[in-house]
Design a protein around this motif. Structure first.
Motif, PDB file in Angstrom:
ATOM      1  N   GLY A  10      45.263 116.408  71.466  1.00  0.00           N
ATOM      2  CA  GLY A  10      44.855 115.129  72.058  1.00  0.00           C
ATOM      3  C   GLY A  10      43.909 114.391  71.138  1.00  0.00           C
ATOM      4  O   GLY A  10      42.998 114.986  70.569  1.00  0.00           O
ATOM      5  N   ASN A  11      44.161 113.107  70.982  1.00  0.00           N
ATOM      6  CA  ASN A  11      43.299 112.247  70.171  1.00  0.00           C
ATOM      7  C   ASN A  11      42.658 111.233  71.109  1.00  0.00           C
ATOM      8  O   ASN A  11      43.330 110.311  71.582  1.00  0.00           O
ATOM      9  CB  ASN A  11      44.168 111.540  69.113  1.00  0.00           C
ATOM     10  N   TRP A  12      41.376 111.437  71.384  1.00  0.00           N
ATOM     11  CA  TRP A  12      40.708 110.558  72.350  1.00  0.00           C
ATOM     12  C   TRP A  12      40.343 109.200  71.746  1.00  0.00           C
ATOM     13  O   TRP A  12      39.880 108.314  72.464  1.00  0.00           O
ATOM     14  CB  TRP A  12      39.448 111.245  72.895  1.00  0.00           C
ATOM     15  N   GLY A  95      44.363 110.235  58.154  1.00  0.00           N
ATOM     16  CA  GLY A  95      45.454 109.285  57.942  1.00  0.00           C
ATOM     17  C   GLY A  95      46.104 108.754  59.198  1.00  0.00           C
ATOM     18  O   GLY A  95      47.251 108.267  59.144  1.00  0.00           O
ATOM     19  N   HIS A  96      45.395 108.821  60.341  1.00  0.00           N
ATOM     20  CA  HIS A  96      45.967 108.190  61.543  1.00  0.00           C
ATOM     21  C   HIS A  96      46.276 106.726  61.212  1.00  0.00           C
ATOM     22  O   HIS A  96      45.536 106.086  60.475  1.00  0.00           O
ATOM     23  CB  HIS A  96      44.973 108.287  62.704  1.00  0.00           C
ATOM     24  N   SER A  97      47.339 106.204  61.782  1.00  0.00           N
ATOM     25  CA  SER A  97      47.757 104.839  61.401  1.00  0.00           C
ATOM     26  C   SER A  97      46.680 103.806  61.715  1.00  0.00           C
ATOM     27  O   SER A  97      46.605 102.768  61.060  1.00  0.00           O
ATOM     28  CB  SER A  97      49.067 104.461  62.088  1.00  0.00           C
ATOM     29  N   TYR A 165      54.075 113.122  62.778  1.00  0.00           N
ATOM     30  CA  TYR A 165      54.884 111.902  62.629  1.00  0.00           C
ATOM     31  C   TYR A 165      54.628 110.998  63.821  1.00  0.00           C
ATOM     32  O   TYR A 165      54.926 111.358  64.963  1.00  0.00           O
ATOM     33  CB  TYR A 165      56.378 112.247  62.537  1.00  0.00           C
ATOM     34  N   GLU A 166      54.065 109.830  63.551  1.00  0.00           N
ATOM     35  CA  GLU A 166      53.744 108.888  64.619  1.00  0.00           C
ATOM     36  C   GLU A 166      54.221 107.496  64.216  1.00  0.00           C
ATOM     37  O   GLU A 166      53.534 106.798  63.456  1.00  0.00           O
ATOM     38  CB  GLU A 166      52.231 108.830  64.838  1.00  0.00           C
ATOM     39  N   PRO A 167      55.394 107.089  64.712  1.00  0.00           N
ATOM     40  CA  PRO A 167      55.822 105.719  64.415  1.00  0.00           C
ATOM     41  C   PRO A 167      54.757 104.746  64.924  1.00  0.00           C
ATOM     42  O   PRO A 167      54.349 104.832  66.093  1.00  0.00           O
ATOM     43  CB  PRO A 167      57.118 105.569  65.220  1.00  0.00           C
ATOM     44  N   TRP A 169      54.769 101.761  65.800  1.00  0.00           N
ATOM     45  CA  TRP A 169      55.200 100.903  66.908  1.00  0.00           C
ATOM     46  C   TRP A 169      55.329 101.666  68.228  1.00  0.00           C
ATOM     47  O   TRP A 169      55.503 101.051  69.283  1.00  0.00           O
ATOM     48  CB  TRP A 169      56.546 100.247  66.551  1.00  0.00           C
ATOM     49  N   ALA A 170      55.227 102.982  68.165  1.00  0.00           N
ATOM     50  CA  ALA A 170      55.324 103.787  69.392  1.00  0.00           C
ATOM     51  C   ALA A 170      53.951 104.146  69.941  1.00  0.00           C
ATOM     52  O   ALA A 170      53.831 104.633  71.066  1.00  0.00           O
ATOM     53  CB  ALA A 170      56.120 105.066  69.116  1.00  0.00           C
ATOM     54  N   ILE A 171      52.906 103.916  69.141  1.00  0.00           N
ATOM     55  CA  ILE A 171      51.561 104.332  69.564  1.00  0.00           C
ATOM     56  C   ILE A 171      51.000 103.368  70.603  1.00  0.00           C
ATOM     57  O   ILE A 171      50.843 102.166  70.331  1.00  0.00           O
ATOM     58  CB  ILE A 171      50.621 104.442  68.346  1.00  0.00           C
ATOM     59  N   GLY A 172      50.745 103.906  71.779  1.00  0.00           N
ATOM     60  CA  GLY A 172      50.104 103.137  72.844  1.00  0.00           C
ATOM     61  C   GLY A 172      50.971 102.033  73.432  1.00  0.00           C
ATOM     62  O   GLY A 172      50.473 101.170  74.153  1.00  0.00           O
ATOM     63  N   THR A 173      52.269 102.044  73.160  1.00  0.00           N
ATOM     64  CA  THR A 173      53.143 100.951  73.610  1.00  0.00           C
ATOM     65  C   THR A 173      54.053 101.335  74.763  1.00  0.00           C
ATOM     66  O   THR A 173      54.660 100.470  75.390  1.00  0.00           O
ATOM     67  CB  THR A 173      54.056 100.492  72.448  1.00  0.00           C
ATOM     68  N   TYR A 208      55.110 115.426  66.879  1.00  0.00           N
ATOM     69  CA  TYR A 208      55.533 114.046  67.150  1.00  0.00           C
ATOM     70  C   TYR A 208      54.414 113.367  67.935  1.00  0.00           C
ATOM     71  O   TYR A 208      53.842 113.959  68.864  1.00  0.00           O
ATOM     72  CB  TYR A 208      56.849 113.982  67.973  1.00  0.00           C
ATOM     73  N   GLY A 209      54.126 112.109  67.606  1.00  0.00           N
ATOM     74  CA  GLY A 209      53.135 111.343  68.365  1.00  0.00           C
ATOM     75  C   GLY A 209      53.610 109.922  68.586  1.00  0.00           C
ATOM     76  O   GLY A 209      54.271 109.332  67.728  1.00  0.00           O
ATOM     77  N   GLY A 210      53.245 109.358  69.742  1.00  0.00           N
ATOM     78  CA  GLY A 210      53.618 107.988  70.083  1.00  0.00           C
ATOM     79  C   GLY A 210      54.157 107.951  71.490  1.00  0.00           C
ATOM     80  O   GLY A 210      55.311 108.282  71.736  1.00  0.00           O
ATOM     81  N   SER A 211      53.248 107.574  72.435  1.00  0.00           N
ATOM     82  CA  SER A 211      53.632 107.411  73.846  1.00  0.00           C
ATOM     83  C   SER A 211      54.221 108.667  74.474  1.00  0.00           C
ATOM     84  O   SER A 211      55.130 108.592  75.309  1.00  0.00           O
ATOM     85  CB  SER A 211      54.597 106.222  74.001  1.00  0.00           C
ATOM     86  N   VAL A 212      53.699 109.837  74.052  1.00  0.00           N
ATOM     87  CA  VAL A 212      54.106 111.077  74.722  1.00  0.00           C
ATOM     88  C   VAL A 212      53.385 111.154  76.057  1.00  0.00           C
ATOM     89  O   VAL A 212      52.187 110.886  76.150  1.00  0.00           O
ATOM     90  CB  VAL A 212      53.757 112.321  73.872  1.00  0.00           C
ATOM     91  N   LYS A 213      54.113 111.492  77.099  1.00  0.00           N
ATOM     92  CA  LYS A 213      53.516 111.711  78.424  1.00  0.00           C
ATOM     93  C   LYS A 213      54.258 112.858  79.094  1.00  0.00           C
ATOM     94  O   LYS A 213      55.280 113.329  78.555  1.00  0.00           O
ATOM     95  CB  LYS A 213      53.540 110.441  79.270  1.00  0.00           C
ATOM     96  N   ALA A 229      52.873 118.042  69.778  1.00  0.00           N
ATOM     97  CA  ALA A 229      52.636 116.608  69.991  1.00  0.00           C
ATOM     98  C   ALA A 229      51.214 116.224  69.609  1.00  0.00           C
ATOM     99  O   ALA A 229      50.292 117.028  69.731  1.00  0.00           O
ATOM    100  CB  ALA A 229      52.876 116.264  71.460  1.00  0.00           C
ATOM    101  N   LEU A 230      51.077 114.975  69.155  1.00  0.00           N
ATOM    102  CA  LEU A 230      49.755 114.355  69.025  1.00  0.00           C
ATOM    103  C   LEU A 230      49.739 113.239  70.062  1.00  0.00           C
ATOM    104  O   LEU A 230      50.586 112.344  70.041  1.00  0.00           O
ATOM    105  CB  LEU A 230      49.542 113.818  67.605  1.00  0.00           C
ATOM    106  N   VAL A 231      48.779 113.323  70.961  1.00  0.00           N
ATOM    107  CA  VAL A 231      48.799 112.493  72.164  1.00  0.00           C
ATOM    108  C   VAL A 231      47.525 111.661  72.259  1.00  0.00           C
ATOM    109  O   VAL A 231      46.420 112.207  72.158  1.00  0.00           O
ATOM    110  CB  VAL A 231      48.899 113.401  73.425  1.00  0.00           C
TER     111      VAL A 231
HETATM  112  C1  PEP Z   1      47.874 108.451  68.908  1.00  0.00           C
HETATM  113  O1  PEP Z   1      46.941 107.688  68.922  1.00  0.00           O
HETATM  114  O2  PEP Z   1      47.905 109.321  68.030  1.00  0.00           O
HETATM  115  C2  PEP Z   1      48.905 108.302  69.920  1.00  0.00           C
HETATM  116  C3  PEP Z   1      50.022 108.953  69.759  1.00  0.00           C
HETATM  117  O3  PEP Z   1      48.637 107.480  70.988  1.00  0.00           O
HETATM  118  P1  PEP Z   1      49.510 107.343  72.337  1.00  0.00           P
HETATM  119  O4  PEP Z   1      49.887 108.729  72.778  1.00  0.00           O
HETATM  120  O5  PEP Z   1      48.604 106.655  73.290  1.00  0.00           O
HETATM  121  O6  PEP Z   1      50.724 106.549  71.985  1.00  0.00           O
END
Ligand code: PEP
Length: 252
Positions: A10-12, A95-97, A165-167, A169-173, A208-213, A229-231
């Motif tokens: 988890g990335n707060w 290196g977080h985007s 790997y975190e696209p 455009w998928a982060i927080g969207t 994988y990271g980007g809008s994982v729930k 996952a990176l969340v």
């Molecule tokens: C992130 O910030 O690394 C990330 C994946 O965010 P989110 O899960 O909110 O898309």
């Protein structure tokens, strides 16, 4: 070839005041009572690392979201890897985007930060990912594999390296790539690691990271070469995050 245990991290980001400590206590209890088939990590803001470290017991590791590339010196406001190691951090995200975009961090800077993190014995979680423009132009694979190649330090080992790997455009969207696109990218990253590390490449987790729930975690985490996952958003509440961790109950 032995695959390591998957990691759900988890990335707060810039979220969490002292009161957020209750979420770590809750998360720790959930993992303690129900078990987890993956490793569990929370990377809070620097201000909470010490507090959460004391509360997370053995079930939740605490890491950092960034570090400085230098070991010490005149860098006002920055945090060194020694300081993080001193607090007990075993993982440092580099290196977080959002760092690459907001602080103009190049692959060279990310590489130097990973060198610093690995030099004190912490595991560098090296983030890579394409923008929507790069994907639409058909350049996603090239961009991401180049980032992986350039961001991994020369002295890195399979023990001290994780790729996320975190696209962008998928982060927080709320948008995620298709399962096919996730698989294609993770396979391409694994190929880069194979060239670099040979047979031992399978020891490196590719998150994988980007809008994982919780509702999409099982589908995403079951993809070949997705090792966790990176969340971001869904890691802030213990119940939501534990829902993602639980996806591994069925994956094994
Ligand atoms: C992130 O910030 O690394 C990330 C994946 O965010 P989110 O899960 O909110 O898309």
């Amino acid at each position: 070839m032995t695959a390591p245990k998957a990691l759900v991290a988890g990335n707060w980001k810039m979220n969490g005041l002292k009161a957020a400590a209750t979420e770590i206590v809750k998360l720790n209890d959930l993992v303690n009572e129900n078990g987890a088939k993956c490793d569990v990590l929370i990377c809070p803001p620097f201000t909470l690392i010490s507090t959460l470290m004391d509360l997370s017991a053995d079930h939740v590791a605490i890491g950092a979201q960034d570090c400085h590339m230098n070991m010490k010196g005149a860098h006002t406001g920055d945090i060194s890897v020694d300081m993080l190691k001193d607090l007990g951090c075993g993982y440092i995200i580099v290196g977080h985007s959002e760092r690459r975009a907001d602080h103009s961090e190049s692959n060279d800077v990310v590489n130097a930060k990973a060198v610093a993190a690995q030099s004190v014995g912490t595991i560098a979680i090296i983030c890579v990912g394409e923008t929507i423009e790069e994907r639409q132009a058909g350049n996603a694979l090239n961009v991401v594999t180049s980032q992986v190649t350039a961001s991994i330090p020369a002295g890195a080992t399979t023990e001290n390296t994780i790729i996320a790997y975190e696209p962008v455009w998928a982060i927080g969207t709320g948008h995620t790539p298709t399962i096919g696109d996730v698989e294609e990218m993770h396979n391409a990253i694994r190929e880069v690691l194979l060239v670099r590390f040979g047979d031992k490449a399978s020891d490196i987790n590719i998150l994988y990271g980007g809008s994982v729930k919780a509702s999409n975690a099982h589908e995403l985490m079951a993809v070949k070469n997705v090792n966790g996952a990176l969340v971001g958003g869904a890691s802030l509440k213990a119940d939501d995050f534990f829902g993602i961790i639980s996806a591994y109950d069925e994956i094994g």
